[in-house]
Write a protein that holds these residues in place. Structure first.
Motif, mmCIF file in Angstrom:
data_model
loop_
_atom_site.group_PDB
_atom_site.id
_atom_site.type_symbol
_atom_site.label_atom_id
_atom_site.label_comp_id
_atom_site.label_asym_id
_atom_site.label_seq_id
_atom_site.Cartn_x
_atom_site.Cartn_y
_atom_site.Cartn_z
ATOM 1 N N ALA A 77 0.829 -1.211 0.000
ATOM 2 C CA ALA A 77 0.000 0.000 0.000
ATOM 3 C C ALA A 77 0.859 1.255 0.000
ATOM 4 C CB ALA A 77 -0.920 -0.015 1.219
ATOM 5 N N LEU A 78 1.908 1.255 0.809
ATOM 6 C CA LEU A 78 2.781 2.425 0.860
ATOM 7 C C LEU A 78 3.545 2.605 -0.448
ATOM 8 C CD1 LEU A 78 3.798 4.707 2.669
ATOM 9 C CD2 LEU A 78 5.608 3.177 3.477
ATOM 10 N N GLY A 79 3.962 1.497 -1.053
ATOM 11 C CA GLY A 79 4.673 1.593 -2.326
ATOM 12 C C GLY A 79 3.799 2.151 -3.433
ATOM 13 N N VAL A 80 2.543 1.703 -3.484
ATOM 14 C CA VAL A 80 1.617 2.226 -4.492
ATOM 15 C C VAL A 80 1.353 3.707 -4.250
ATOM 16 C CG1 VAL A 80 -0.751 2.090 -5.355
ATOM 17 C CG2 VAL A 80 0.546 -0.005 -4.935
ATOM 18 N N GLY A 81 1.185 4.090 -2.982
ATOM 19 C CA GLY A 81 0.927 5.496 -2.673
ATOM 20 C C GLY A 81 2.092 6.399 -3.040
ATOM 21 N N THR A 82 3.303 6.004 -2.671
ATOM 22 C CA THR A 82 4.471 6.837 -2.997
ATOM 23 C C THR A 82 4.711 6.906 -4.500
ATOM 24 O OG1 THR A 82 5.896 4.898 -2.668
ATOM 25 C CG2 THR A 82 5.606 6.397 -0.800
ATOM 26 N N ARG A 83 4.415 5.816 -5.188
ATOM 27 C CA ARG A 83 4.610 5.837 -6.644
ATOM 28 C C ARG A 83 3.579 6.741 -7.317
ATOM 29 N NH1 ARG A 83 5.562 0.655 -10.607
ATOM 30 N NH2 ARG A 83 5.697 1.848 -12.546
ATOM 31 N N SER A 84 2.352 6.751 -6.804
ATOM 32 C CA SER A 84 1.330 7.638 -7.364
ATOM 33 C C SER A 84 1.714 9.098 -7.171
ATOM 34 C CB SER A 84 -0.024 7.361 -6.704
ATOM 35 O OG SER A 84 -0.422 6.020 -6.937
ATOM 36 N N ILE A 85 2.284 9.405 -6.005
ATOM 37 C CA ILE A 85 2.741 10.777 -5.759
ATOM 38 C C ILE A 85 3.889 11.140 -6.690
ATOM 39 C CG2 ILE A 85 3.813 12.289 -4.036
ATOM 40 C CD1 ILE A 85 2.290 10.728 -1.892
ATOM 41 N N ALA A 86 4.802 10.193 -6.894
ATOM 42 C CA ALA A 86 5.952 10.466 -7.762
ATOM 43 C C ALA A 86 5.529 10.672 -9.212
ATOM 44 C CB ALA A 86 6.956 9.320 -7.656
ATOM 45 N N ASN A 87 4.459 9.986 -9.646
ATOM 46 C CA ASN A 87 3.999 10.123 -11.032
ATOM 47 C C ASN A 87 3.481 11.526 -11.338
ATOM 48 O OD1 ASN A 87 4.645 7.503 -11.731
ATOM 49 N ND2 ASN A 87 2.618 6.693 -11.195
ATOM 50 N N LEU A 88 3.080 12.247 -10.307
ATOM 51 C CA LEU A 88 2.553 13.594 -10.516
ATOM 52 C C LEU A 88 3.641 14.612 -10.842
ATOM 53 C CD1 LEU A 88 0.000 13.714 -7.536
ATOM 54 C CD2 LEU A 88 -0.469 13.167 -9.941
ATOM 55 N N CYS A 89 4.885 14.233 -10.671
ATOM 56 C CA CYS A 89 5.993 15.185 -10.840
ATOM 57 C C CYS A 89 6.727 15.017 -12.166
ATOM 58 C CB CYS A 89 6.987 15.035 -9.693
ATOM 59 S SG CYS A 89 6.257 15.348 -8.072
ATOM 60 N N GLY A 90 6.157 14.297 -13.100
ATOM 61 C CA GLY A 90 6.817 14.131 -14.388
ATOM 62 C C GLY A 90 7.870 13.033 -14.353
ATOM 63 N N GLN A 91 8.500 12.813 -15.492
ATOM 64 C CA GLN A 91 9.441 11.705 -15.616
ATOM 65 C C GLN A 91 10.684 11.910 -14.750
ATOM 66 O OE1 GLN A 91 10.496 10.868 -19.652
ATOM 67 N NE2 GLN A 91 11.690 9.035 -19.140
ATOM 68 N N LYS A 92 11.270 13.131 -14.822
ATOM 69 C CA LYS A 92 12.471 13.388 -14.030
ATOM 70 C C LYS A 92 12.149 13.462 -12.537
ATOM 71 C CE LYS A 92 14.982 15.832 -17.687
ATOM 72 N NZ LYS A 92 15.669 17.089 -18.076
ATOM 73 N N GLY A 93 11.066 14.147 -12.231
ATOM 74 C CA GLY A 93 10.681 14.259 -10.822
ATOM 75 C C GLY A 93 10.307 12.920 -10.218
ATOM 76 N N THR A 98 11.068 8.966 -6.193
ATOM 77 C CA THR A 98 11.123 7.530 -5.886
ATOM 78 C C THR A 98 12.399 7.185 -5.127
ATOM 79 O OG1 THR A 98 9.814 6.999 -7.851
ATOM 80 C CG2 THR A 98 11.113 5.220 -6.876
ATOM 81 N N THR A 99 13.503 7.775 -5.574
ATOM 82 C CA THR A 99 14.778 7.532 -4.885
ATOM 83 C C THR A 99 14.738 8.049 -3.453
ATOM 84 O OG1 THR A 99 15.947 7.735 -7.001
ATOM 85 C CG2 THR A 99 17.261 7.923 -4.986
ATOM 86 N N ILE A 100 14.154 9.231 -3.275
ATOM 87 C CA ILE A 100 14.067 9.805 -1.924
ATOM 88 C C ILE A 100 13.187 8.941 -1.021
ATOM 89 C CG2 ILE A 100 13.228 11.778 -0.596
ATOM 90 C CD1 ILE A 100 14.047 13.570 -2.937
ATOM 91 N N MET A 135 10.377 -3.462 -4.221
ATOM 92 C CA MET A 135 9.891 -4.114 -5.439
ATOM 93 C C MET A 135 8.738 -3.332 -6.063
ATOM 94 S SD MET A 135 10.012 -8.138 -4.331
ATOM 95 C CE MET A 135 9.174 -8.629 -5.826
ATOM 96 N N VAL A 136 7.826 -2.839 -5.227
ATOM 97 C CA VAL A 136 6.678 -2.088 -5.748
ATOM 98 C C VAL A 136 7.110 -0.711 -6.239
ATOM 99 C CG1 VAL A 136 4.456 -1.059 -5.137
ATOM 100 C CG2 VAL A 136 5.042 -3.340 -4.315
ATOM 101 N N SER A 137 7.944 -0.034 -5.476
ATOM 102 C CA SER A 137 8.336 1.334 -5.822
ATOM 103 C C SER A 137 9.188 1.380 -7.085
ATOM 104 C CB SER A 137 9.105 1.972 -4.664
ATOM 105 O OG SER A 137 8.306 2.043 -3.512
ATOM 106 N N LEU A 138 10.049 0.411 -7.274
ATOM 107 C CA LEU A 138 10.983 0.425 -8.396
ATOM 108 C C LEU A 138 10.504 -0.403 -9.583
ATOM 109 C CD1 LEU A 138 14.294 0.032 -6.350
ATOM 110 C CD2 LEU A 138 13.207 2.140 -7.142
ATOM 111 N N SER A 139 9.258 -0.881 -9.531
ATOM 112 C CA SER A 139 8.734 -1.690 -10.632
ATOM 113 C C SER A 139 8.478 -0.829 -11.864
ATOM 114 C CB SER A 139 7.436 -2.376 -10.190
ATOM 115 O OG SER A 139 6.861 -3.069 -11.269
ATOM 116 N N ASP A 140 8.667 -1.426 -13.051
ATOM 117 C CA ASP A 140 8.433 -0.719 -14.315
ATOM 118 C C ASP A 140 7.009 -0.902 -14.825
ATOM 119 O OD1 ASP A 140 11.036 0.195 -14.380
ATOM 120 O OD2 ASP A 140 11.774 -1.567 -15.473
ATOM 121 N N ASP A 141 6.194 -1.692 -14.127
ATOM 122 C CA ASP A 141 4.822 -1.933 -14.577
ATOM 123 C C ASP A 141 3.978 -0.670 -14.420
ATOM 124 O OD1 ASP A 141 5.512 -4.554 -15.078
ATOM 125 O OD2 ASP A 141 4.891 -5.244 -13.080
ATOM 126 N N LYS A 142 2.908 -0.635 -15.206
ATOM 127 C CA LYS A 142 1.972 0.471 -15.073
ATOM 128 C C LYS A 142 1.185 0.333 -13.780
ATOM 129 C CE LYS A 142 1.469 1.210 -20.055
ATOM 130 N NZ LYS A 142 0.525 1.288 -21.200
#
Length: 426
Positions: A77-93, A98-100, A135-142
């Motif tokens: 759940a936390l991995g999905v949430g952090t990834r959704s937040i990271a997606n809002l900042c564009g590709q570079k962001g 995600t690294t942070i 694994m969830v945060s660094l996954s390449d899946d959609k």
């Protein structure tokens, strides 16, 4: 070697059978339930869960199973949430955020593992949390594919944990709390056996004493010295176990650790006591002052053995009794007798070696009696916290009269027949 492992603990063979059975059940579910085909390769997570979660005892299996399920759910759940937040900042962001997130969360959880209390119960869960989150945060899946994958893996992990727990509990369960309970009682009995043979072996109670060829009981106490780590591990795992037998919910497992520490302290006192005596096959107090206190030392040794045996029976049968108190009082009276003898200044013309040996022996015996009294108090506290049942049979009743002065001690013991015999006579 295989035969020796089986003879040491036959339950190991049963555990091996249970692991094989649990894996077979998972494979059967995969083939006979069409629903499992939708999971694809994720069914392997159920197999992996069974192999990792199914432990020797019920407590360890429940602990690992719950840790794995909760850690997977929270990390997913936390991995999905952090990834959704990271997606809002564009590709570079996204890459930067995600690294942070990985650095902060994984580092924080790793730091929590240094807490002894958290590490003892949740260390496996912390490891699973870090792995799943990364694994969830660094996954390449959609995002949608990742959500579906996370749900399937969580469900297969729950299925694997459920199968492992059911097999562990339903087929010859091994209760780690029962093992801890029995080990504490056995350790007290080992110390009791030493004190019962101490007077004949080291004090040379009488010249007509029969020679005992098997003296292994005098060295069994040494296994108590290295039992701390195993007791602490069993106490932690026992907290995961449900109510069973005489062990209720929130059973006072910490009290067993307290008793175990006191037993080890008594064993260390025994080590010092033996080290201070001359090294020979049999040591006798042939000195003038030594002969005066020999009888009291023999009484102390005998009463200490009886006290620990009574305490061991209390723990073993989970019954309340006060019979050990009379033995402690008798040992204390013998200590007072030794003190009275030493106060009469018997050292005139006595060799310094004798003074040192007798004084050291008396001091160590006092420490031993105090330690055994603390053990009895801890056992009484355990009986109160765990609500032990009162003993049904009263074999004898003793009344200890306090000493009139420093040199005279009166001990009155009234023997009464067992209750069952009285009923039969009536």
């Amino acid at each position: 070697m295989v035969i020796k492992l089986e003879q040491d603990d036959p339950r190991r063979v049963i555990h091996s059978f249970k692991v094989g059975l649990a894996l077979v059940l998972i494979s059967i579910l995969q083939h006979i339930r069409p629903t499992f085909y939708a999971f694809g390769d994720n069914i392997l997570w159920a197999v992996l869960t069974v192999a990792l979660v199914l432990e020797f005892s019920v407590g360890a299996t429940l602990g690992k199973g719950l840790n794995r399920i909760l850690a997977t759910w929270l990390a997913g759940a936390l991995g999905v949430g952090t990834r959704s937040i990271a997606n809002l900042c564009g590709q570079k962001g996204e890459a930067v955020l995600t690294t942070i997130f990985v650095f902060v969360i994984a580092g924080s959880v790793t730091f929590m593992r240094f807490s002894p209390r958290l590490k003892a119960r949740y260390d496996y869960g912390f490891i699973i949390f870090i792995l799943t989150f990364c694994m969830v945060s660094l996954s390449d899946d959609k995002e949608r594919a990742m959500l579906k994958l996370a749900q399937e893996r969580l469900l297969t992990i729950i299925i694997g944990s459920f199968v492992a727990v059911i097999v562990c509990i339903c087929i010859c369960p091994v209760w780690i709390g029962q093992d801890l309970h029995n080990q504490i009682a056995a350790n007290m009995e080992k110390i009791a056996h030493f004190f019962e043979g101490f007077s004949d072996e080291y004090l040379k109670k009488s010249e007509n004493t029969e020679v005992v060829h098997d003296r292994s009981f005098l060295h069994r106490y040494k296994s108590v010295l290295s039992s701390k780590s195993s007791e602490e591990t069993m106490a932690v795992l026992a907290r995961w176990e449900p109510r069973h037998g005489g062990f209720r919910f929130r059973h006072p497992w910490k009290q067993y650790l307290k008793i175990g520490n006191l037993i080890r302290l008594c064993a260390y006192n025994i080590e010092v006591l033996i080290a201070c005596l001359p090294h020979s096959d049999q040591v006798s107090l042939n000195y003038e002052v030594g002969n005066k206190i020999k009888e009291s030392c023999t009484i102390i040794s005998s009463e200490c053995g009886k006290t620990l045996k009574e305490a061991s029976l209390m723990v073993k049968h989970m019954t309340m009794s006060s019979m050990h108190n009379s033995h402690v009082a008798n040992a204390k009276n013998a200590i007072q007798t030794i003190k009275s003898i030493l106060r009469t200044n018997p050292w005139e013309g006595v060799d310094y070696d004798e003074i040192i040996q007798v004084s050291t022996l008396a001091s160590l015996l006092i420490d031993v009696v105090n330690c055994i009294q603390n053990i009895c108090e801890a056992v009484d506290e355990l009986a109160s916290l765990a609500k032990f049942q009162p003993s049904q049979l009263l074999h004898h009743r003793g009344t200890v009269v306090q000493p009139v002065d420093d040199s005279v001690h009166v001990i009155a013991i009234i023997e009464t027949p067992p209750i069952l015999e009285l009923r039969n006579e009536n």
